[in-house]
Design a protein around this motif. Structure first.
Motif, PDB file in Angstrom:
ATOM      1  N   ASN A   2       0.811  -1.214   0.000  1.00  0.00           N
ATOM      2  CA  ASN A   2       0.000   0.000   0.000  1.00  0.00           C
ATOM      3  C   ASN A   2       0.849   1.271   0.000  1.00  0.00           C
ATOM      4  OD1 ASN A   2      -2.449  -1.257  -0.160  1.00  0.00           O
ATOM      5  ND2 ASN A   2      -2.904  -1.113   2.031  1.00  0.00           N
ATOM      6  N   ASN A   3       2.087   1.168   0.478  1.00  0.00           N
ATOM      7  CA  ASN A   3       2.967   2.326   0.410  1.00  0.00           C
ATOM      8  C   ASN A   3       3.174   2.747  -1.041  1.00  0.00           C
ATOM      9  OD1 ASN A   3       6.227   3.285   0.715  1.00  0.00           O
ATOM     10  ND2 ASN A   3       4.772   4.063   2.203  1.00  0.00           N
ATOM     11  N   GLY A   4       3.269   1.760  -1.932  1.00  0.00           N
ATOM     12  CA  GLY A   4       3.354   2.069  -3.358  1.00  0.00           C
ATOM     13  C   GLY A   4       2.093   2.721  -3.869  1.00  0.00           C
ATOM     14  N   GLY A   5       0.940   2.278  -3.343  1.00  0.00           N
ATOM     15  CA  GLY A   5      -0.315   2.913  -3.727  1.00  0.00           C
ATOM     16  C   GLY A   5      -0.374   4.363  -3.309  1.00  0.00           C
ATOM     17  N   ASP A   6       0.117   4.678  -2.110  1.00  0.00           N
ATOM     18  CA  ASP A   6       0.190   6.073  -1.669  1.00  0.00           C
ATOM     19  C   ASP A   6       0.999   6.908  -2.657  1.00  0.00           C
ATOM     20  OD1 ASP A   6      -1.174   5.394   0.694  1.00  0.00           O
ATOM     21  OD2 ASP A   6       0.695   5.039   1.790  1.00  0.00           O
ATOM     22  N   ALA A   7       2.127   6.366  -3.099  1.00  0.00           N
ATOM     23  CA  ALA A   7       2.992   7.094  -4.035  1.00  0.00           C
ATOM     24  C   ALA A   7       2.319   7.278  -5.382  1.00  0.00           C
ATOM     25  CB  ALA A   7       4.319   6.361  -4.194  1.00  0.00           C
ATOM     26  N   LEU A   8       1.568   6.280  -5.833  1.00  0.00           N
ATOM     27  CA  LEU A   8       0.851   6.414  -7.108  1.00  0.00           C
ATOM     28  C   LEU A   8      -0.190   7.526  -7.043  1.00  0.00           C
ATOM     29  CD1 LEU A   8       0.247   2.664  -8.107  1.00  0.00           C
ATOM     30  CD2 LEU A   8       1.909   4.250  -9.100  1.00  0.00           C
ATOM     31  N   VAL A   9      -0.957   7.573  -5.950  1.00  0.00           N
ATOM     32  CA  VAL A   9      -1.965   8.627  -5.806  1.00  0.00           C
ATOM     33  C   VAL A   9      -1.291   9.993  -5.773  1.00  0.00           C
ATOM     34  CG1 VAL A   9      -3.754   9.578  -4.322  1.00  0.00           C
ATOM     35  CG2 VAL A   9      -3.594   7.102  -4.635  1.00  0.00           C
ATOM     36  N   THR A  10      -0.199  10.103  -5.034  1.00  0.00           N
ATOM     37  CA  THR A  10       0.506  11.380  -4.930  1.00  0.00           C
ATOM     38  C   THR A  10       1.034  11.822  -6.284  1.00  0.00           C
ATOM     39  OG1 THR A  10       1.160  10.836  -2.661  1.00  0.00           O
ATOM     40  CG2 THR A  10       2.384  12.593  -3.759  1.00  0.00           C
ATOM     41  N   ALA A  11       1.673  10.907  -7.016  1.00  0.00           N
ATOM     42  CA  ALA A  11       2.249  11.252  -8.320  1.00  0.00           C
ATOM     43  C   ALA A  11       1.174  11.729  -9.282  1.00  0.00           C
ATOM     44  CB  ALA A  11       2.991  10.048  -8.894  1.00  0.00           C
ATOM     45  N   ALA A  12       0.013  11.072  -9.241  1.00  0.00           N
ATOM     46  CA  ALA A  12      -1.062  11.447 -10.153  1.00  0.00           C
ATOM     47  C   ALA A  12      -1.681  12.787  -9.775  1.00  0.00           C
ATOM     48  CB  ALA A  12      -2.128  10.361 -10.160  1.00  0.00           C
ATOM     49  N   ALA A  13      -1.734  13.082  -8.456  1.00  0.00           N
ATOM     50  CA  ALA A  13      -2.411  14.295  -7.998  1.00  0.00           C
ATOM     51  C   ALA A  13      -1.520  15.526  -8.019  1.00  0.00           C
ATOM     52  CB  ALA A  13      -2.936  14.083  -6.571  1.00  0.00           C
ATOM     53  N   LEU A  14      -0.222  15.340  -8.171  1.00  0.00           N
ATOM     54  CA  LEU A  14       0.696  16.454  -8.010  1.00  0.00           C
ATOM     55  C   LEU A  14       0.611  17.453  -9.156  1.00  0.00           C
ATOM     56  CD1 LEU A  14       2.778  17.562  -6.078  1.00  0.00           C
ATOM     57  CD2 LEU A  14       4.499  16.090  -7.113  1.00  0.00           C
ATOM     58  N   GLY A  15       0.219  16.977 -10.342  1.00  0.00           N
ATOM     59  CA  GLY A  15       0.064  17.892 -11.462  1.00  0.00           C
ATOM     60  C   GLY A  15       1.333  18.134 -12.264  1.00  0.00           C
ATOM     61  N   LEU A  16       2.378  17.353 -12.017  1.00  0.00           N
ATOM     62  CA  LEU A  16       3.611  17.438 -12.792  1.00  0.00           C
ATOM     63  C   LEU A  16       3.707  16.263 -13.753  1.00  0.00           C
ATOM     64  CD1 LEU A  16       6.265  18.238 -10.001  1.00  0.00           C
ATOM     65  CD2 LEU A  16       5.524  19.783 -11.818  1.00  0.00           C
ATOM     66  N   PRO A  17       4.522  16.367 -14.801  1.00  0.00           N
ATOM     67  CA  PRO A  17       4.848  15.163 -15.561  1.00  0.00           C
ATOM     68  C   PRO A  17       5.383  14.100 -14.612  1.00  0.00           C
ATOM     69  CG  PRO A  17       5.687  17.096 -16.682  1.00  0.00           C
ATOM     70  CD  PRO A  17       5.187  17.569 -15.352  1.00  0.00           C
TER      71      PRO A  17
END
Length: 502
Positions: free
Chosen positions: A58-73
């Motif tokens: 789930n730690n990887g899932g947290d990172a996926l959500v963050t990466a998608a929500a950050l608004g950067l490439p």
């Protein structure tokens, strides 16, 4: 706020889910809250892309959500195909935009990163214990060798969540750790302080009552500062904002006195007077009331200073003393006189050395704050018969009990302990604060807060430590102690407006 053991965090999450909050909602809160904080944190850092390096949990899932929500490439480097993820992490993978490329890496190569990248560490979460598998150890070594800013999701990968131990001898060395829901004990122990970098708490909605029965270590975060920060009435005036007397400096160390005075003024006291033996060599702020007092033969405070100090103390709400005193045979006499002052009294540096050298002068009374660094704390322990413990919390509490003084044991994750047994671990700070004069600034800041709230020495001490740490974070590399007081007003404005953490 408690720093809990991993089982305590799991119980809190389980209760939250049982009360009707789906697990994936908690993951979304964690990832989107992290992204919200990071959008401000990366400003001015030249970050152009985010790379999420994820494991199977789930730690990887947290990172996926963050990466998608950050608004950067963004791109993802994963230890295994996303199709192998389970539970909430699988939902995060299913929601990942098709425009974000995913690289499955048996080994992680340095070519996966480039200048301007921000790395999200989502390899291992709070369930990790023991030694790293070779694949994860290789990933971590490449991440650390990249010299790029790394943000750890919840806990730096490779750290054990309870002990903070990096059993394999390596863990992610993060610039920032965003811990979710509740801070984890391992962040403050073992290799945790070295690896977690700057620390912030992301709220995922865990009610406070879910943790009442959990054992944990008290930690001080932004939301605590919001509650403790003194709010001034609109029709106030300088005498109601607190009168601070600073007794600091000597012929040899006049700069320490001026640094302390700058911080007292910027720290919000309505009126600041600096009592100094002789003439300061450093430039004095125009807003400061300078009081030159008679000096001992060695150019420091002494018995000749006492009459004037007593007159100044009689019209003060708080006194901050000890910065730049130097060592001298008459400092103990000055310490004894200051301990007779009935208001809030902060003692630092050579005032503490005087106490350690002549412990028989000490008078137990309420309203005293001491701010020793480890060396001064060791001398106090020797003088007052306190056992030195490698457990900083236990050591600070023992000093607080023995001297009946709020004790600020300085260092990474400063511990603040009160004589009645309350204590907390500070969560702000930066290596930039490891510079000459930084402690003098802390003395002036806490002194200013004590002048405003002399009846609350513990709360004002822990607030001052936290604000000082934030200023160090904002100032960053190249900071000198002279810069710190000028950073306080911006931090105060955010507190007064109820803003988010810097």
């Amino acid at each position: 706020m408690k720093a809990v053991r991993i089982e305590g965090m799991r119980r809190a999450e389980a209760r939250l889910i049982a009360s009707g909050t789906p697990g994936y909602t908690l993951m979304r809160r964690a990832g989107e809250g992290a992204a919200e904080f990071l959008r401000e944190w990366i400003r001015g850092r030249g970050i152009r892309r985010v790379v999420a390096v994820i494991g199977r949990g789930n730690n990887g899932g947290d990172a996926l959500v963050t990466a998608a929500a950050l608004g950067l490439p963004a791109k993802v480097c994963a230890v295994s195909p996303l199709a192998e993820l389970r539970g909430e992490a699988a939902q995060a993978a299913a929601d990942l935009s098709g425009s974000i490329p995913v690289r499955v890496c048996e080994t992680l190569g340095p070519e996966e990163f480039r200048s301007g990248d921000l790395i999200l560490d989502g390899l291992l979460g709070i369930g990790f214990t023991g030694k790293l598998r070779p694949q994860f150890e290789q990933f971590i070594r490449v991440i650390n060798a990249s010299r790029l800013p790394v943000v750890a999701m919840d806990l730096p990968s490779g750290l054990e969540g309870d002990s903070g131990e990096a059993a394999s001898g390596v863990a992610v060395e993060a610039a920032l750790t965003l811990t979710f829901g509740l801070p984890k004990r391992g962040l403050f122990h073992g290799d945790g302080p070295r690896c977690c970098g700057r620390l912030r708490l992301i709220d995922i909605g865990v009610p406070e009552e879910f943790t009442h029965e959990e054992e944990g270590e008290a930690c001080y975060f932004w939301r605590d500062a919001l509650a403790d920060f003194p709010r001034q009435e609109f029709d106030t005036h300088k005498m109601r904002r607190g009168r601070l007397l600073i007794a600091a400096g000597s012929r040899e160390y006049s700069g320490a006195a001026v640094l302390t005075a700058h911080a007292g003024l910027r720290g919000g006291a309505g009126l600041v007077r600096l009592a100094v033996p002789g003439e300061p060599r450093a430039q004095v702020p125009a807003a400061l009331i300078l009081e030159r007092v008679p000096a001992a033969a060695d150019g420091g405070f002494g018995t000749a200073s006492l009459e004037r100090l007593a007159a100044l103390a009689s019209s003060s709400d708080a006194i901050a003393a000890g910065s730049g005193w130097g060592r001298g045979p008459e400092r103990g006499e000055v310490l004894s006189a200051l301990l007779d002052f009935p208001g809030a009294l902060l003692l630092d540096a050579d005032a503490l050395n005087a106490a350690a050298a002549e412990p028989e002068r000490w008078k137990r009374r309420d309203g005293v704050v001491i701010t020793p660094h480890p060396g001064e704390a060791g001398r106090l322990a020797a003088g007052f018969g306190v056992d030195i413990s490698p457990d900083r919390v236990a050591f600070a509490r023992a000093l607080a009990e023995r001297l009946h003084a709020v004790t600020v044991l300085k260092g990474a994750f400063t511990v603040v302990a009160s004589p009645d047994g309350e204590w907390s671990i500070n969560t702000s700070g930066s290596p930039a604060l490891a510079t000459a004069g930084s402690g003098d600034v802390l003395t002036g800041l806490i002194g200013a807060l004590l002048a405003q709230r002399p009846e609350e020495p513990y709360r004002m001490a822990r607030l001052g430590v936290f604000l000082h740490g934030l200023a160090g974070e904002v100032g960053g590399a190249g900071l000198i102690a002279d810069d710190l007081p000028g950073l306080f007003p911006g931090i105060f404005r955010r507190l007064v407006s109820g803003g988010t953490a810097v």
